[in-house]
Write a protein that holds these residues in place. Structure first.
Motif: not given
Length: 431
Positions: A85-101
């Motif tokens: 979660l802390r090293e991989v997922m959450w840093p990458r999710e911080a770059r998500l846009t609404p369109d990505d989702v």
């Protein structure tokens, strides 16, 4: 429009594992009007008759998913949950846009429909975009709007208020339902959890959170309060109402009794728990206590799939291995955990079984395969589906009587274009 579907057999999706041979299912106004044997069927009248050579089963219900994480499928391989979660997922999710989702959820929804999953419980960012995505594919979703204290996210109080506001004015067609999704007791402060629970009960919403997924996640809370996470949730008035707890791997007898006392339902995610080495939940003990349990895939970054039928087989295998008994979970119970049992766990009695009055979410499974031979008794069809069946044998899917998969292909969206777009967006987020 009235339709009559005929099939080699219907698997009802109840706990007993009822199989109806030479079956007829009548559909009218998006609901099942009648289901039973051809010999007992009422006159077809002016209904369109569709003859299906295989099995008809209920639309599968995925009770715990973060489906837009198709963008991160396979990333962080080999890491335990906390580091993952802390090293991989959450840093990458911080770059998500609404369109990505929205793009990712559309692709994931199509993937689930192709595997016979017609309803999923989603806990992820941009809940309104998730609703738009399932609107495009024709699936159903119970969307637990997330509450998680990540950088760039609004304060938790604002997240909670926005989640409650989303639920206002939702059409009463059963396609989308909003709930509240505080992440977990170790990430969301207890006063906010209590407030979320109060609002969920006030509005009849599903409260969905992670609980007891790993052996160590509650260590700090135990040191501070002297209580396990389930006991802490009970002490802070978080339980009661429609509560669905995901994972529940590390539960002692006292914790399970609390779940029974407060009628907390469990989303059991065997594939994710195995991949992340989180442990094997006490599924047999839960069922013996009368807990409501449904199967979930978890996110496709920790499974790494959205194939609930595969998880049916894994759930049965792990339960038998854990208990060292081939009787620990029957094939009928395993399939029920993805159909009628899952619908019960999420508080949706309109889904999960081929039964008059329920919504016409139906899946046609091809039985013209060696995996379905020999058949000496109709019950063998259910057993073969659990132990030999694979999602590629899903040929057709209807949601509320509307066909959304035909001849093995999703008919509502362009799956090829979605796959290409997910690849581009995933590369950007990983960069």
């Amino acid at each position: 429009m009235r339709q009559r579907l005929t099939a080699r057999a219907v698997i009802v999706g109840d706990r007993a594992g009822t199989v109806v041979p030479d079956a007829v299912v009548d559909v009218e106004d998006g609901r099942i009007a009648w289901a039973g044997t051809a010999a007992d069927a009422p006159p077809a009248g002016d209904a369109e008759v569709v003859a299906l050579p295989g099995l008809l089963v209920p639309g599968l219900v995925n009770s715990h998913s973060h489906a837009p994480m198709v963008l991160f499928r396979g990333q962080g391989e080999g890491l335990p949950l906390d580091r993952w979660l802390r090293e991989v997922m959450w840093p990458r999710e911080a770059r998500l846009t609404p369109d990505d989702v929205e793009v990712a959820m559309t692709a994931a929804s199509a993937e689930m429909l192709r595997g016979g999953v017609t309803t999923s419980v989603e806990m992820y960012f941009e809940p309104a975009r998730i609703a738009a995505a399932v609107g495009a594919t024709g699936a159903r979703a119970v969307i637990a709007a997330p509450m998680v204290p990540l950088p760039g996210m609004p304060p938790l109080e604002e997240q909670l208020a926005a989640a409650v506001e989303l639920a206002r004015g939702v059409p009463d067609d059963g396609s989308v339902e909003y709930g509240l999704g505080p992440h977990a007791a170790y990430t969301v402060p207890l006063p906010l959890l209590r407030r979320a629970a109060e609002l969920a009960r006030e509005h009849g919403m599903l409260l969905h959170l992670h609980a007891a997924e790993t052996a160590t996640e509650g260590a700090d809370l135990l040191a501070e309060h002297g209580l396990s996470v389930p006991a802490l949730l009970a002490a802070h008035d978080v339980l009661g109402g429609r509560v669905l707890a995901a994972h529940c791997v590390h539960m002692d007898d006292g914790d399970l009794e609390l779940w029974r006392e407060y009628d907390v339902a469990v989303a059991h995610c065997p594939a994710s728990n195995a991949k992340l080495a989180s442990g094997v939940a006490r599924l047999r003990d839960m069922l013996d206590r009368g807990l409501r349990v449904g199967l979930g895939t978890d996110g496709p970054a920790s499974n790494d799939g959205l194939d609930l039928l595969a998880d049916v087989r894994l759930a049965a295998s792990l339960a038998r291995l854990r208990e060292r008994s081939a009787l620990a979970l029957t094939a009928a119970e395993a399939f029920w955990l993805a159909t009628g049992g899952a619908a019960d766990a999420i508080g949706r009695p309109d889904l999960g079984q081929v039964e008059a009055g329920r919504r016409a979410d139906l899946v046609h499974v091809d039985t013209g395969d060696l995996g379905f031979e020999p058949v000496g008794d109709p019950a063998d069809l259910l057993t073969h589906l659990v132990w030999s069946g694979v999602s590629r044998q899903v040929r057709d899917v209807w949601v509320g009587g509307r066909q959304v998969v035909a001849e093995g292909a999703v008919s509502t969206v362009d799956a090829g274009a979605l796959r290409a777009e997910v690849a581009v967006r995933a590369a950007r987020l990983a960069g």
